[in-house]
Design a protein around this motif. Structure first.
Motif, PDB file in Angstrom:
ATOM      1  N   SER A 102      54.834  63.712  26.235  1.00  0.00           N
ATOM      2  CA  SER A 102      54.364  62.590  25.419  1.00  0.00           C
ATOM      3  C   SER A 102      55.566  61.943  24.759  1.00  0.00           C
ATOM      4  O   SER A 102      56.687  62.476  24.797  1.00  0.00           O
ATOM      5  N   GLY A 103      55.287  60.824  24.101  1.00  0.00           N
ATOM      6  CA  GLY A 103      56.348  60.122  23.398  1.00  0.00           C
ATOM      7  C   GLY A 103      56.882  60.917  22.220  1.00  0.00           C
ATOM      8  O   GLY A 103      58.099  61.058  22.041  1.00  0.00           O
ATOM      9  N   THR A 104      55.972  61.425  21.427  1.00  0.00           N
ATOM     10  CA  THR A 104      56.416  62.140  20.226  1.00  0.00           C
ATOM     11  C   THR A 104      57.256  63.362  20.604  1.00  0.00           C
ATOM     12  O   THR A 104      58.249  63.676  19.948  1.00  0.00           O
ATOM     13  N   PHE A 135      58.408  53.091  14.640  1.00  0.00           N
ATOM     14  CA  PHE A 135      57.403  54.115  14.961  1.00  0.00           C
ATOM     15  C   PHE A 135      57.961  55.041  16.026  1.00  0.00           C
ATOM     16  O   PHE A 135      58.429  54.589  17.073  1.00  0.00           O
ATOM     17  N   GLY A 137      56.308  58.458  16.491  1.00  0.00           N
ATOM     18  CA  GLY A 137      55.356  59.480  16.865  1.00  0.00           C
ATOM     19  C   GLY A 137      54.822  60.239  15.672  1.00  0.00           C
ATOM     20  O   GLY A 137      55.163  59.937  14.519  1.00  0.00           O
ATOM     21  N   GLU A 187      63.887  51.491  17.899  1.00  0.00           N
ATOM     22  CA  GLU A 187      63.230  50.859  19.050  1.00  0.00           C
ATOM     23  C   GLU A 187      63.959  49.537  19.314  1.00  0.00           C
ATOM     24  O   GLU A 187      64.249  48.810  18.371  1.00  0.00           O
ATOM     25  N   GLU A 192      54.761  49.341  17.469  1.00  0.00           N
ATOM     26  CA  GLU A 192      53.645  49.583  16.544  1.00  0.00           C
ATOM     27  C   GLU A 192      53.857  48.841  15.227  1.00  0.00           C
ATOM     28  O   GLU A 192      52.903  48.525  14.535  1.00  0.00           O
ATOM     29  N   ASP A 220      64.649  54.351  21.286  1.00  0.00           N
ATOM     30  CA  ASP A 220      63.291  54.775  21.612  1.00  0.00           C
ATOM     31  C   ASP A 220      62.657  53.668  22.444  1.00  0.00           C
ATOM     32  O   ASP A 220      62.175  52.665  21.917  1.00  0.00           O
ATOM     33  N   ILE A 222      60.090  54.117  24.394  1.00  0.00           N
ATOM     34  CA  ILE A 222      58.780  54.641  24.814  1.00  0.00           C
ATOM     35  C   ILE A 222      57.804  53.505  25.102  1.00  0.00           C
ATOM     36  O   ILE A 222      57.049  53.565  26.080  1.00  0.00           O
ATOM     37  N   GLN A 223      57.858  52.470  24.283  1.00  0.00           N
ATOM     38  CA  GLN A 223      56.952  51.336  24.495  1.00  0.00           C
ATOM     39  C   GLN A 223      57.608  50.210  25.299  1.00  0.00           C
ATOM     40  O   GLN A 223      56.949  49.530  26.089  1.00  0.00           O
TER      41      GLN A 223
HETATM   42  C1  LIG Z   1      53.781  55.345  21.323  1.00  0.00           C
HETATM   43  C2  LIG Z   1      55.141  55.553  20.788  1.00  0.00           C
HETATM   44  C3  LIG Z   1      55.591  56.826  20.414  1.00  0.00           C
HETATM   45  C4  LIG Z   1      54.711  58.042  20.442  1.00  0.00           C
HETATM   46  O1  LIG Z   1      54.262  58.344  21.723  1.00  0.00           O
HETATM   47  P1  LIG Z   1      53.011  59.346  21.914  1.00  0.00           P
HETATM   48  O2  LIG Z   1      52.923  59.510  23.389  1.00  0.00           O
HETATM   49  O3  LIG Z   1      51.828  58.652  21.302  1.00  0.00           O
HETATM   50  O4  LIG Z   1      53.338  60.590  21.208  1.00  0.00           O
HETATM   51  C5  LIG Z   1      56.901  56.962  20.003  1.00  0.00           C
HETATM   52  N1  LIG Z   1      57.722  55.897  19.948  1.00  0.00           N
HETATM   53  C6  LIG Z   1      57.319  54.660  20.298  1.00  0.00           C
HETATM   54  C7  LIG Z   1      58.289  53.525  20.245  1.00  0.00           C
HETATM   55  C8  LIG Z   1      56.008  54.440  20.705  1.00  0.00           C
HETATM   56  O5  LIG Z   1      55.611  53.203  21.027  1.00  0.00           O
END
Ligand SMILES: *Cc1c(COP(=O)(O)O)cnc(C)c1O
Length: 399
Positions: A102-104, A135, A137, A187, A192, A220, A222-223
């Motif tokens: 997962s992201g977190t 954001f 996680g 990010e 978020e 980060d 992730i998004q």
């Molecule tokens: C969604 C997100 C996270 C957390 O990811 P999860 O899979 O929900 O744990 C961490 N960082 C960013 C930038 C995100 O958009």
């Protein structure tokens, strides 16, 4: 038919504000609920479904892998994880990959990596500078890095070693840097936090500061990663290269996965026993990742996202002239937000849903749109028509 919503209220933790529909099938940008109603899905599983729903390449890869080998643990080598790591390294500026779920978890691993590196090379420096409204996680370390006090405070005490500075303010990062600082975690676009675009030159200035002071730059993505913003990774548009990068969301086309990428000299500091996960690099998730990433790269879907995003943003901007409540549009590629002058985003989301469009109220006064990278022009036009009519209806309604 069972009353699924009543059963959810009965059996699940009530920690989400779900929209009152039960989704049971999807195809591309469309989903259907259990009553057979069709929706255009511009939530995209929260920027996860880069290839849309039920993409045949992902579905086939998952089905084939499920019939072959679902799970082994990291006590063994498996092909999909190695193939996915190779693809990530070949298509990024980084050298090595650690997989998680997962992201977190990716952020947790990145924080541990930074602390380990600080322990080994920087006299035990451990502090991470992150941004307000950032954001990262919900687990304890990632939460400590997250820049929204409301998310953190009920769970204090959190691990120490995190400071928050205003977004888009490199001087604040310089001022917060001490002997203890090991990394800056950001990010490339705050997702978020409301789709907040970096000021021109901000990330470049942060990169230069990190280089000058010997800090790690952890991005980060992730998004923003996996084509979302119009390039495979958002850093490509900012003339910066991170030392460490976190990925998750879109990486496996909807199957849970997370990853940390790092430069060789940093990755080398995590040694056997330092970190691990039972499920990470799981063949099922990794096979979905290979299918997704290969198609994103070979199909040049980031360029599709860039083009589609221009169309989407132009249509949204045109609403500013017709709807006084629309106060701005911000975004890059297919990570886009429409800001409103009043806190009516929740009502707009509900009205869009009634009219067949799923969107997300990322802030009380902002609607976020993140359709699949494969979204068609006609789908963008239709979504914008629905959104415009929904905003008009909500803002015309007497209070
Ligand atoms: C969604 C997100 C996270 C957390 O990811 P999860 O899979 O929900 O744990 C961490 N960082 C960013 C930038 C995100 O958009």
């Amino acid at each position: 038919m069972p009353d699924w919503i009543a059963d959810e209220r009965r059996y699940l933790f009530q920690n989400y504000g779900r929209q009152p529909i039960v989704l049971d099938r999807g195809e591309g940008t469309r989903v259907w609920d259990a009553d057979g109603n069709e929706y255009l899905d511009f939530v995209g599983g929260l920027a996860v479904n880069v290839l849309g729903h039920a993409h045949p390449l992902v579905a086939e890869a998952v089905a084939r892998q499920a019939r072959t080998l679902i799970h082994t643990s990291n006590l063994f080598y498996t092909e999909p994880m190695i193939e996915l790591a190779r693809l990530l390294v070949e298509n990024s500026c980084l050298d090595r990959v650690f997989f998680c779920n997962s992201g977190t978890e990716a952020v947790e691993a990145a924080i541990k990596l930074a602390r380990r590196w600080g322990h080994d090379t920087r006299n035990g420096a451990f502090e991470v500078i992150a941004t307000e409204d950032g954001f990262h996680g919900r687990t304890m370390g990632a939460l400590a890095a997250t820049g929204t006090a409301r998310y953190r405070e009920p769970f204090e005490p959190l691990p120490p070693g995190f400071v928050h500075v205003p977004w888009n303010d490199v001087d604040a990062i310089r001022a917060a840097t001490t002997e203890r600082t090991v990394a800056v975690l950001l990010e490339p676009i705050q997702g978020e936090g409301g789709v907040n675009i970096p000021a021109p030159g901000y990330l470049r200035a942060v990169r230069d500061w990190c280089t000058e002071r010997g800090l790690l730059l952890i991005l980060d993505e992730i998004q923003t990663g996996i084509g979302r913003t119009g390039t495979l990774f958002a850093y490509e548009q900012e003339d910066v290269e991170p030392d460490v990068m976190t990925l998750a969301k879109g990486l496996a086309g909807g199957v849970p996965i997370g990853a940390v990428l790092a430069r060789e000299a940093v990755a080398a500091h995590l040694v056997p026993g330092d970190h691990g996960t039972t499920f990470g690099a799981n063949p099922l998730a990794a096979a979905a990742g290979v299918a997704t990433l290969r198609h994103v790269v070979e199909g040049d879907l980031p360029a599709c996202a860039a083009r589609a995003g221009e169309r989407l943003v132009a249509r949204l901007r045109s609403m500013e002239d017709r709807l006084p409540v629309v106060s701005g549009v911000r975004g890059r590629g297919l990570l886009v937000a429409l800001s409103l002058t009043s806190e009516c985003a929740g009502d707009v989301v509900a009205e869009c849903r009634r009219r067949g469009l799923l969107v997300n109220n990322v802030r009380p006064n902002a609607i976020r749109l993140m359709p699949p990278l494969t979204v068609g022009d006609g789908e963008i036009d239709r979504a914008c028509d629905i959104l415009e009519s929904a905003i008009a209806a909500v803002t015309a309604a007497p209070k």
